[in-house]
Write an enzyme that holds these catalytic residues in place. Sequence first.
Site, PDB file in Angstrom:
ATOM      1  N   SER A 130       0.836  -1.213   0.000  1.00 22.13           N
ATOM      2  CA  SER A 130       0.000   0.000   0.000  1.00 22.13           C
ATOM      3  C   SER A 130       0.868   1.259   0.000  1.00 22.13           C
ATOM      4  O   SER A 130       0.473   2.281  -0.579  1.00 22.13           O
ATOM      5  CB  SER A 130      -0.983  -0.010   1.173  1.00 22.13           C
TER       6      SER A 130
ATOM      7  N   HIS B 256       9.325   2.993   8.696  1.00 22.30           N
ATOM      8  CA  HIS B 256       9.070   2.145   9.863  1.00 22.30           C
ATOM      9  C   HIS B 256       7.821   2.665  10.575  1.00 22.30           C
ATOM     10  O   HIS B 256       7.685   3.877  10.778  1.00 22.30           O
ATOM     11  CB  HIS B 256      10.277   2.162  10.802  1.00 22.30           C
TER      12      HIS B 256
HETATM   13  C1  GAR Z   1       4.127  -0.695   6.665  1.00 22.01           C
HETATM   14  O1  GAR Z   1       3.400  -0.379   7.812  1.00 22.01           O
HETATM   15  C2  GAR Z   1       5.599  -0.447   6.908  1.00 22.01           C
HETATM   16  O2  GAR Z   1       5.873   0.668   7.720  1.00 22.01           O
HETATM   17  C3  GAR Z   1       5.989  -1.716   7.608  1.00 22.01           C
HETATM   18  O3  GAR Z   1       5.332  -2.724   6.891  1.00 22.01           O
HETATM   19  C4  GAR Z   1       4.098  -2.198   6.396  1.00 22.01           C
HETATM   20  C5  GAR Z   1       4.004  -2.510   4.922  1.00 22.01           C
HETATM   21  O4  GAR Z   1       2.727  -2.178   4.440  1.00 22.01           O
HETATM   22  N1  GAR Z   1       7.418  -1.905   7.620  1.00 22.01           N
HETATM   23  C6  GAR Z   1       8.068  -2.419   8.657  1.00 22.01           C
HETATM   24  O5  GAR Z   1       7.518  -2.846   9.641  1.00 22.01           O
HETATM   25  C7  GAR Z   1       9.579  -2.450   8.483  1.00 22.01           C
HETATM   26  N2  GAR Z   1      10.226  -2.656   9.747  1.00 22.01           N
HETATM   27  P1  GAR Z   1       2.461  -2.066   2.886  1.00 22.01           P
HETATM   28  O6  GAR Z   1       3.020  -3.348   2.233  1.00 22.01           O
HETATM   29  O7  GAR Z   1       0.959  -2.007   2.785  1.00 22.01           O
HETATM   30  O8  GAR Z   1       3.135  -0.834   2.377  1.00 22.01           O
END
Ligand code: GAR
Length: 207
Positions: free
Chosen positions: A12, A108
Amino acid sequence: MNIAVFASGSGSNFQAIIDRQKSGDLQVNLALLVGNNSKAQCFGRARSAEIPTLHMSPSHFESELSYANTLLAKLSESKIELIVLAGYMKMLPPQLITAYKDKIINIHPSLLPLFGGHGMYGMNVHNAVKESGVKISGVTIHAVTEIYDEGPILYQASVPVYESDSPKEIADRVLVCEHDSYWRVIKALADKTISIKNGTVRGSVRK
Ligand code: GAR
């Protein structure tokens, strides 16, 4: 600026970056999506936006070095100038961190240095936030160094945490904030209103 986005899951954040690029708010070339799981939704998002994809998993290679060399060759072929980690859940090979020093950024879902480090990703972060009783959480965008979640901070934005919130509600509120944050940092780097040199951040991102 030629950008490679690395993602592992729903993507996303990747989509929010694509949308800002499409609307003209963010004038960069999204040159490549790199992911370790070809079935993940981020690959579908790349295909819909006609962004080239690269499926690379360390487990497909006999050594970390051959994985790193192949990845570096592909990034060089696409003339990548900035690597944007957007929910990328694999460790980066050290050779990549060295080759792209000051040119890798990560998002993060907490206010680092709180709720970062080993095991702190995705819902683990929001469960820990809920458990701790803090009244604010948020997003951190930082440069990537060899030390996990400890690179210099480029940008932070906070969101409230309410007593009645479930970890999922905290995650949803943080995610909205992430979507409104990452493109601003990428734009500031492309416009050179912020820069990273030898691990030091100069300038700032204004909202
Ligand atoms: C997001 O919340 C990002 O900040 C987190 O994974 C999610 C990915 O969502 N990343 C971490 O936790 C890295 N340590 P997305 O695939 O919907 O962008």
